[in-house]
Design a protein around this motif. Structure first.
Motif, mmCIF file in Angstrom:
data_model
loop_
_atom_site.group_PDB
_atom_site.id
_atom_site.type_symbol
_atom_site.label_atom_id
_atom_site.label_comp_id
_atom_site.label_asym_id
_atom_site.label_seq_id
_atom_site.Cartn_x
_atom_site.Cartn_y
_atom_site.Cartn_z
ATOM 1 N N GLU A 32 0.829 -1.205 0.000
ATOM 2 C CA GLU A 32 0.000 0.000 0.000
ATOM 3 C C GLU A 32 0.863 1.255 0.000
ATOM 4 N N GLY A 33 0.800 2.009 -1.062
ATOM 5 C CA GLY A 33 1.487 3.295 -1.145
ATOM 6 C C GLY A 33 3.003 3.204 -1.175
ATOM 7 N N SER A 34 3.568 2.055 -1.558
ATOM 8 C CA SER A 34 5.027 1.964 -1.592
ATOM 9 C C SER A 34 5.472 1.100 -2.766
ATOM 10 N N ALA A 35 6.776 1.070 -2.965
ATOM 11 C CA ALA A 35 7.335 0.244 -4.032
ATOM 12 C C ALA A 35 7.716 -1.143 -3.523
ATOM 13 N N THR A 36 7.569 -1.377 -2.227
ATOM 14 C CA THR A 36 7.902 -2.668 -1.634
ATOM 15 C C THR A 36 6.898 -3.722 -2.075
ATOM 16 N N THR A 37 7.393 -4.917 -2.388
ATOM 17 C CA THR A 37 6.491 -5.986 -2.813
ATOM 18 C C THR A 37 6.466 -7.115 -1.782
ATOM 19 N N THR A 38 5.369 -7.854 -1.794
ATOM 20 C CA THR A 38 5.173 -9.012 -0.918
ATOM 21 C C THR A 38 4.887 -10.222 -1.790
ATOM 22 N N ASN A 39 5.484 -11.344 -1.441
ATOM 23 C CA ASN A 39 5.198 -12.594 -2.134
ATOM 24 C C ASN A 39 3.835 -13.073 -1.664
ATOM 25 N N LEU A 40 2.874 -13.159 -2.564
ATOM 26 C CA LEU A 40 1.492 -13.486 -2.210
ATOM 27 C C LEU A 40 1.370 -14.871 -1.582
ATOM 28 N N GLN A 41 2.012 -15.878 -2.140
ATOM 29 C CA GLN A 41 1.884 -17.231 -1.609
ATOM 30 C C GLN A 41 2.372 -17.329 -0.166
ATOM 31 N N GLN A 42 3.461 -16.646 0.155
ATOM 32 C CA GLN A 42 3.991 -16.723 1.509
ATOM 33 C C GLN A 42 3.150 -15.924 2.497
ATOM 34 N N GLY A 43 2.350 -15.006 2.043
ATOM 35 C CA GLY A 43 1.533 -14.189 2.936
ATOM 36 C C GLY A 43 0.162 -14.761 3.230
#
Length: 127
Positions: free
Chosen positions: A17-28
């Motif tokens: 949200e509002g950043s360039a940081t990404t999250t791996n969907l499967q691990q979350g």
């Protein structure tokens, strides 16, 4: 801008949200969850649970549909208190394996077994 990307291995990355940081969907994602596990070796609803074994009052063995990669997965538990006359409960998790674990609910001030409801959520890498 790209808010979601899927690489050639099928891994999905989502921009925060509002950043360039990404999250791996499967691990979350939660890989296993169950609501109101009871002494009747059943749950009101669940995902990723193949069976529940009743091993005593307030004592259940949760078996998973898919094994985790190792025993380093996170277990989040909770217990209900449906009446004001019920004392506080605590949940102990033990015998953790890649495809199962044991969960026991006890009355906090006496250590006696308690057959009150249990809730779980597990996150980690599947095998």
């Amino acid at each position: 801008t790209t808010s979601m990307a899927i690489d050639t291995s099928g891994q999905v990355s989502v921009r925060g949200e509002g950043s360039a940081t990404t999250t791996n969907l499967q691990q979350g994602l939660a890989k296993v969850w169950a609501g109101t596990v009871s002494d009747s070796a059943s749950a009101t609803d669940s995902f990723g649970v193949s069976s529940i074994g009743d091993t005593g009052s307030g004592d259940n063995r949760i078996n998973f549909t898919n094994s985790f990669a190792n025993v380093g997965y996170a277990v989040v538990t909770g217990t209900g208190n449906t009446a004001s006359s019920q004392p506080d409960r605590v949940i102990f998790v033990s015998d953790i394996e890649a495809s199962t674990f044991r969960m026991q609910t006890m009355i906090a001030n006496t250590g006696a077994d308690s057959s009150i409801e249990q809730h779980i959520q597990l996150c980690g890498d599947l095998a």
